[in-house]
Each structure stands twice: as C-alpha cells, then as structure tokens.
Scaffold this motif. Structure first.
Motif, PDB file in Angstrom:
ATOM      1  N   ARG A   1      25.570  95.057   1.758  1.00 29.04           N
ATOM      2  CA  ARG A   1      25.750  95.080   0.306  1.00 29.04           C
ATOM      3  C   ARG A   1      26.044  93.647  -0.120  1.00 29.04           C
ATOM      4  O   ARG A   1      27.061  93.079   0.295  1.00 29.04           O
ATOM      5  CB  ARG A   1      26.914  96.000  -0.072  1.00 29.04           C
ATOM      6  CG  ARG A   1      27.066  96.148  -1.583  1.00 29.04           C
ATOM      7  CD  ARG A   1      28.204  97.058  -1.947  1.00 29.04           C
ATOM      8  NE  ARG A   1      29.494  96.450  -1.609  1.00 29.04           N
ATOM      9  CZ  ARG A   1      30.658  97.066  -1.664  1.00 29.04           C
ATOM     10  NH1 ARG A   1      30.703  98.333  -2.011  1.00 29.04           N
ATOM     11  NH2 ARG A   1      31.774  96.444  -1.348  1.00 29.04           N
ATOM     12  N   VAL A   2      25.166  93.064  -0.918  1.00 27.23           N
ATOM     13  CA  VAL A   2      25.375  91.661  -1.299  1.00 27.23           C
ATOM     14  C   VAL A   2      25.986  91.520  -2.690  1.00 27.23           C
ATOM     15  O   VAL A   2      26.544  90.480  -3.020  1.00 27.23           O
ATOM     16  CB  VAL A   2      24.061  90.840  -1.209  1.00 27.23           C
ATOM     17  CG1 VAL A   2      23.613  90.727   0.229  1.00 27.23           C
ATOM     18  CG2 VAL A   2      22.961  91.420  -2.063  1.00 27.23           C
ATOM     19  N   ILE A   3      25.843  92.553  -3.518  1.00 27.87           N
ATOM     20  CA  ILE A   3      26.541  92.559  -4.808  1.00 27.87           C
ATOM     21  C   ILE A   3      27.176  93.937  -5.005  1.00 27.87           C
ATOM     22  O   ILE A   3      26.742  94.917  -4.394  1.00 27.87           O
ATOM     23  CB  ILE A   3      25.609  92.250  -6.014  1.00 27.87           C
ATOM     24  CG1 ILE A   3      24.435  93.234  -6.060  1.00 27.87           C
ATOM     25  CG2 ILE A   3      25.139  90.808  -5.975  1.00 27.87           C
ATOM     26  CD1 ILE A   3      23.586  93.097  -7.318  1.00 27.87           C
ATOM     27  N   SER A   4      28.190  93.998  -5.847  1.00 33.13           N
ATOM     28  CA  SER A   4      28.856  95.272  -6.145  1.00 33.13           C
ATOM     29  C   SER A   4      28.557  95.662  -7.580  1.00 33.13           C
ATOM     30  O   SER A   4      28.833  94.894  -8.510  1.00 33.13           O
ATOM     31  CB  SER A   4      30.379  95.145  -5.954  1.00 33.13           C
ATOM     32  OG  SER A   4      30.674  94.851  -4.608  1.00 33.13           O
ATOM     33  N   THR A   5      27.967  96.825  -7.743  1.00 36.32           N
ATOM     34  CA  THR A   5      27.646  97.298  -9.103  1.00 36.32           C
ATOM     35  C   THR A   5      28.368  98.593  -9.442  1.00 36.32           C
ATOM     36  O   THR A   5      28.367  99.020 -10.594  1.00 36.32           O
ATOM     37  CB  THR A   5      26.129  97.561  -9.232  1.00 36.32           C
ATOM     38  OG1 THR A   5      25.776  98.583  -8.301  1.00 36.32           O
ATOM     39  CG2 THR A   5      25.326  96.302  -8.957  1.00 36.32           C
ATOM     40  N   GLY A   6      28.963  99.223  -8.434  1.00 36.14           N
ATOM     41  CA  GLY A   6      29.637 100.482  -8.681  1.00 36.14           C
ATOM     42  C   GLY A   6      28.708 101.678  -8.745  1.00 36.14           C
ATOM     43  O   GLY A   6      29.133 102.805  -9.001  1.00 36.14           O
ATOM     44  N   ARG A   7      27.422 101.442  -8.530  1.00 36.58           N
ATOM     45  CA  ARG A   7      26.495 102.581  -8.555  1.00 36.58           C
ATOM     46  C   ARG A   7      26.727 103.493  -7.351  1.00 36.58           C
ATOM     47  O   ARG A   7      27.076 103.036  -6.267  1.00 36.58           O
ATOM     48  CB  ARG A   7      25.056 102.084  -8.485  1.00 36.58           C
ATOM     49  CG  ARG A   7      24.537 101.516  -9.759  1.00 36.58           C
ATOM     50  CD  ARG A   7      23.034 101.391  -9.656  1.00 36.58           C
ATOM     51  NE  ARG A   7      22.519 100.556 -10.714  1.00 36.58           N
ATOM     52  CZ  ARG A   7      21.235 100.265 -10.852  1.00 36.58           C
ATOM     53  NH1 ARG A   7      20.366 100.725  -9.987  1.00 36.58           N
ATOM     54  NH2 ARG A   7      20.822  99.499 -11.838  1.00 36.58           N
ATOM     55  N   PHE A   8      26.484 104.778  -7.546  1.00 40.17           N
ATOM     56  CA  PHE A   8      26.534 105.715  -6.429  1.00 40.17           C
ATOM     57  C   PHE A   8      25.343 105.465  -5.504  1.00 40.17           C
ATOM     58  O   PHE A   8      24.283 105.028  -5.941  1.00 40.17           O
ATOM     59  CB  PHE A   8      26.479 107.161  -6.934  1.00 40.17           C
ATOM     60  CG  PHE A   8      27.716 107.587  -7.673  1.00 40.17           C
ATOM     61  CD1 PHE A   8      28.910 107.742  -6.995  1.00 40.17           C
ATOM     62  CD2 PHE A   8      27.678 107.835  -9.040  1.00 40.17           C
ATOM     63  CE1 PHE A   8      30.063 108.139  -7.675  1.00 40.17           C
ATOM     64  CE2 PHE A   8      28.820 108.222  -9.725  1.00 40.17           C
ATOM     65  CZ  PHE A   8      30.018 108.370  -9.044  1.00 40.17           C
ATOM     66  N   THR A   9      25.527 105.788  -4.234  1.00 39.40           N
ATOM     67  CA  THR A   9      24.417 105.684  -3.291  1.00 39.40           C
ATOM     68  C   THR A   9      23.641 107.002  -3.262  1.00 39.40           C
ATOM     69  O   THR A   9      24.127 108.049  -3.709  1.00 39.40           O
ATOM     70  CB  THR A   9      24.927 105.398  -1.871  1.00 39.40           C
ATOM     71  OG1 THR A   9      25.727 106.513  -1.447  1.00 39.40           O
ATOM     72  CG2 THR A   9      25.727 104.116  -1.813  1.00 39.40           C
ATOM     73  N   ASP A  10      22.442 106.949  -2.686  1.00 42.43           N
ATOM     74  CA  ASP A  10      21.662 108.173  -2.483  1.00 42.43           C
ATOM     75  C   ASP A  10      22.470 109.178  -1.672  1.00 42.43           C
ATOM     76  O   ASP A  10      22.458 110.384  -1.957  1.00 42.43           O
ATOM     77  CB  ASP A  10      20.366 107.857  -1.715  1.00 42.43           C
ATOM     78  CG  ASP A  10      19.408 106.989  -2.499  1.00 42.43           C
ATOM     79  OD1 ASP A  10      19.508 106.958  -3.735  1.00 42.43           O
ATOM     80  OD2 ASP A  10      18.551 106.330  -1.865  1.00 42.43           O
ATOM     81  N   GLU A  11      23.168 108.666  -0.657  1.00 42.55           N
ATOM     82  CA  GLU A  11      23.956 109.538   0.213  1.00 42.55           C
ATOM     83  C   GLU A  11      25.027 110.283  -0.583  1.00 42.55           C
ATOM     84  O   GLU A  11      25.200 111.501  -0.421  1.00 42.55           O
ATOM     85  CB  GLU A  11      24.617 108.687   1.304  1.00 42.55           C
ATOM     86  CG  GLU A  11      25.409 109.472   2.325  1.00 42.55           C
ATOM     87  CD  GLU A  11      26.140 108.556   3.302  1.00 42.55           C
ATOM     88  OE1 GLU A  11      26.144 107.328   3.096  1.00 42.55           O
ATOM     89  OE2 GLU A  11      26.701 109.078   4.281  1.00 42.55           O
ATOM     90  N   GLU A  12      25.701 109.572  -1.466  1.00 47.64           N
ATOM     91  CA  GLU A  12      26.762 110.208  -2.250  1.00 47.64           C
ATOM     92  C   GLU A  12      26.206 111.266  -3.200  1.00 47.64           C
ATOM     93  O   GLU A  12      26.773 112.355  -3.336  1.00 47.64           O
ATOM     94  CB  GLU A  12      27.540 109.134  -3.039  1.00 47.64           C
ATOM     95  CG  GLU A  12      28.401 108.253  -2.142  1.00 47.64           C
ATOM     96  CD  GLU A  12      28.949 107.027  -2.853  1.00 47.64           C
ATOM     97  OE1 GLU A  12      30.068 106.606  -2.507  1.00 47.64           O
ATOM     98  OE2 GLU A  12      28.251 106.456  -3.731  1.00 47.64           O
TER      99      GLU A  12
END
Lengths: 117, 422
Positions: free
Chosen positions: B401-412
């Motif tokens: 993960r190179v940036i943090s956007t707070g988006r959910f992942t596909d897994e979640e």
C-alpha cells in the motif's frame, strides 16, 4: 468490392495506456479504433490509408479506419477493445474461449479518409 | 522532500515488477520510477478521491449497498461470479467462499486468456520453471504466439532477453532468440530468427517439430508456411541448448485448436528434456490472473469454470465459463470482481450483463461498472491496499500500500456480503 479475410485481435502498447485513462477516453478510442491491413490487400480492395473500412461477420459489423500494417496478405489486425467485440461470436468449442484470432471477416471500403467511421 | 516508497510491485501484468519507486506527497502519487508505460497508469492515473457506493447510479451508504448486493445474490437462482484477476489473492479466496455459500458459478478472466493452457496442463502436465532460472540459465528462448514487446514491456530487460545472469554474464549475447508468430511483431524484430506461420497452423508446425526432434522426416517441404529446413534448424538448437525456454501466449490459446496447440507445445517441451533442460512458461496478462488459477485450484481443485450449484465444485469449461454462461442466458445475476467483461467479451455475451442485475467491485471506471446495479468503489491492490499476487511463474509477490485513502478492499466488501447473504 469486398473480400473475405482473416481477423486477429491483440494487445498494443497504446491500448494499455488508453485503458488507464478510461475506455471512453480519446486515447483509448484512438488506440482501439483502427484496422491494420496488408498494403496489397488495401490496394486490391481500393481502400486508401485512413479510409473508413467496414468489417462484417455473422455476428455484427464495425467501421474502422484502415492503415497499412506489417501483415501477411489476407490477415487484418485490430487492437483488442470495445469496438471489435461486435464481430466476435460466442462459440467457444467447449473451451470457454471465443475466436478472438483467426475469424473470417468480410472487408470493404465504407468511406473516404476524413469521413466519420 | 516527499517520501519515496521503494521496491513497490506493479500489479498491472504478470511480470509484477517489484523494483518500482513511488514518490508520495500528501497521500497523492506524484512520481513513479522504473514502471513501464503500461504500468505507469496504474499509479499516475489512479483517481484516489474518496467515493461512496452506488445503487443504480445513486450514492448510498455502504451498509445499504451491501444489503442490496446480498439481496440480489440471495434471490438469484444461477448467480455468476466473474473476474478476480486484478484483485489480490486474499479477495480471490473470499470470492470462492461467496460462490460456495450461494451456489454460484465462479470463473476468472483465465477463461478468455490462458484457460486453454489450463486445459492443456491437465492433459499433459507443465514443464515449468521460474523467471529467475530463466534469467540466470537460459541460452535459447522461443517466443511462440506471444508478443511481450506490446504486452509485458519489461519482460525482456528483467527476465529474458538482456539481463546478465549467473550463466548468462554477457546478457543478450549469451542467448539465441526465436519468435514464432503469424505476423512480424515487435518481439519478432528483437529475435535472432523469426518463423512466420500461417494462421491456424501452429498445431501442425509443433507436430512437425516433435517429429524432427525424434529424428524422423516429415513428408512435406513446408508446413504451415514454414520451410521444414528452418524447423530442422530450430529442432537441432532445441536439442543442443544448455537451457531452453518456450514462452507462449494468445496466439496459441485464441486461435483454432486452442488447448490442442498448447498441449502440443507442452508435450514438445517435455520430450526435449530427453536431450536438454527445457521449460515452458505461459505469458500471463492480468497482474494476478495466475493467483486466480492458484486460489481456485487450491480451494476447488479446478482453475476456472467452476459451479457450486450442487453444493460441491464441478468443473465445466464451455458450460461454466463466463462467455458461455452469458451467451445462453444461464446467469440471472452477476458479481464482477475487478474486471471488465463489458469491454472484452463478445457482444452477445456482454449484452446479457445488461439484462441481469450486476454487482461490481472495482477501483476505477469500466464499461461494466457504469451499468452496475450496485457499484463498490474499492481500493486498488498495490496502490492503496496491500495484498498478495502471483507472478506468471507462480511466485507469490507482496503488493504494497503506497498511499492511504481509507477505501475498503475487495476482501472487506466480499466478507460483508458473505455475512449478509441468506
């Protein structure tokens, strides 16, 4: 004047770049919106460079700009993408894989260079 | 000075180049080094703005979108789960769990890529190796029906043509390179020898090579447009090399005879091991399509085209493959995971996606996402989510993960849908 030739689809560098910009982006549409043909085939079919060319199969048709490509006679190449899918049938011969390469296609000039494809 | 994340893996293609350098400024990617032109857009064109899920184009809360997705899947008699190959293996496992839970058919982009290669492997095995072995040892490379010059842009410099390896200290000079294709591709121009085969003739040419390797003489002077004398020369090089590798691609899997072409090449390679060390490697396209094959095989025993409709996995290429499912209108709902069949399927198959409710998980815009009943704008593995992907030689590579956007992942999101389905 039309003739039955053989279609192959495939990847190009510009098609990949265009995908990142979106499939309705000018880059993608330009990268996937042409057909490459053998120069002798184009001459025989009276298709000029940039001429709007109609490709037809039993499943559909599409009009793309023609350009000379390094291809053997009888073969035409179109980059994979949204434009060419209308020509591809759903028969997979029990494999799941449609005929994206080696498809018989009717080719004819549809309009002069500068006309809308 | 902006922080730089080193040794980032690019998730675009099956090379998974893991030497990318990404410069980040206030959670935005501002500069990328060493990525090829195909991979660069993964990072530089990424729209990292926060987005909410959509139901029929209307922004909703995440709970509402999950509930609607679960309602659609629970009500379906024959749901299809498709894609997987641009997601991480952690999410791929969840997709299988969801298919198991709801009795779905699950298929990956392999079925319109190297599915026929998987069928060939089941029939004749796979004489394989890693890209590291190729870089260090291979002195004969044969690119058959593949064009990495257009599709895998750093393959030549990192793994095959030019790198200096343990037994290839002079790089390109230590390797003899053949290209076999129906047209003079960019790859053919970088090869020492180009054999131009007639479209649809690969099987015959491969069979002839098998004869020649065994010392038998074919009756014809030319096979598939190639003079037998040139095939004889290739057969001799194959038998006398130190370490040969055949790379193969869609030129074999998409043309007539599909898996039969691939099985013939794999058989040739297996037989060559009586004379020299020889391996074959499929050129895998999507960044984690190899992972999709891996995960589906671990969990179901089959690499693609799997139905859970009877409560246990059944393998059915031609029946449970996505194009076939859609073409005969056998799916009454679809969950599309990180893929765009709307752009890459035959028109008649893609058209069925317009008739049924679709749930799409994707990090960016796509044809199928634009028409989704429920759209989950998820994080991109390798950009704003960490995960695991499998390189084309089946080596697992971590995605950072190179940036943090707070988006959910596909897994979640898949986890939440699994919890919510009836």
């Amino acid at each position: 004047m039309s003739e039955r030739l053989t279609l192959i689809t495939g990847r190009t560098r510009k098609q990949a770049i265009g995908m990142h910009r979106g499939k309705s982006s000018p880059e993608y549409l330009e990268a996937t919106g042409f057909v490459e043909m053998n120069a002798d085939d184009m001459e025989r079919l009276a298709i000029p460079e940039g001429g709007v060319t109609r490709l037809s199969t039993a499943d559909g048709h599409v009009e793309l700009r023609a350009q000379v490509g390094e291809l053997p006679r009888g073969l035409v190449f179109v980059p994979m993408g949204t434009r060419i899918n209308a020509l591809i049938g759903v028969e997979t011969s029990g494999s799941g894989m449609p005929s994206f390469k080696g498809l018989a296609v009717e080719v004819a000039l549809a309009g002069e260079p500068g006309g809308a494809p | 000075m902006s922080p730089v994340v080193e040794n980032v893996s690019c998730p675009f293609c099956g090379c998974l180049c893991d030497d990318i350098s990404v410069e980040v400024e206030e959670e935005a990617i501002v500069k990328v080094k060493r990525a090829c032109t195909s991979g660069l857009g993964i990072f530089m064109d990424y729209d990292a703005r926060p987005r909410r899920p959509l139901i029929a184009g209307r922004e909703v809360e995440w709970d509402e979108a999950v509930a609607e997705a679960a309602r659609i899947l629970s009500a379906a008699d024959s749901p299809l789960i498709y894609g997987l190959s641009s997601s991480a293996s952690e999410a791929q496992r969840k997709a299988v769990a969801l298919a198991d839970r709801i009795g779905a058919v699950i298929d990956s982009t392999s079925s319109v890529c190297h599915g026929p290669t998987g069928l060939a492997m089941q029939r004749v095995g796979e004489p394989t190796c890693t890209l590291g072995e190729i870089r260090d040892r291979a002195d004969l490379l044969v690119f058959w029906g593949c064009n990495p010059d257009a599709s895998h842009l750093r393959h030549f410099s990192r793994f095959s043509l030019t790198p200096r390896g343990t037994l290839t200290p002079n790089g390109r000079a230590d390797r003899t390179v053949y290209a076999v294709d129906v047209r003079p591709t960019g790859t053919a121009k970088k090869a020492d020898h180009f054999l131009q085969v007639d479209i649809g003739s690969d099987f015959e040419v491969l069979t002839t090579l098998r004869l020649l390797v065994k010392g038998r003489e074919p009756a014809a002077d030319t096979v598939g447009g190639v003079p037998v004398a040139r095939l004889q020369e290739l057969a001799e090089r194959m038998k006398t090399c130190r370490y040969g590798v055949a790379f193969m691609g869609m030129g074999l899997t998409m043309a007539a005879a599909r898996q039969l072409n691939v099985a013939e090449l794999f058989t040739l390679v297996a037989e060559l091991n009586e004379y020299a060390k020889f391996s074959v490697l499929p050129m895998r396209g999507h960044g984690n399509v190899t992972g999709a094959d891996q995960v589906l095989s671990w969990t179901t025993s089959y690499p693609f085209a799997i139905s859970f409709a009877r409560g246990y996995p059944q393998f059915g290429p031609g029946e449970f493959t996505a194009v076939d499912m859609l073409a005969r209108r056998a799916a009454d709902a679809a969950l599309i995971l990180a893929s765009d069949p709307g752009a890459h399927f035959p028109g008649a198959a893609a058209a069925h996606l317009d008739r049924i409710p679709t749930i799409v998980l994707d990090h960016g815009p796509s044809v199928v996402a634009a028409k989704a009943r429920v759209l989950f704008p998820t994080a991109a593995y390798g950009v704003d989510a960490a995960g695991t992907a499998y390189r084309m030689d089946n080596v697992p590579i971590p995605l950072k993960r190179v940036i943090s956007t707070g988006r959910f992942t596909d897994e979640e999101i898949l986890d939440r849908i699994i919890e919510a389905v009836e």
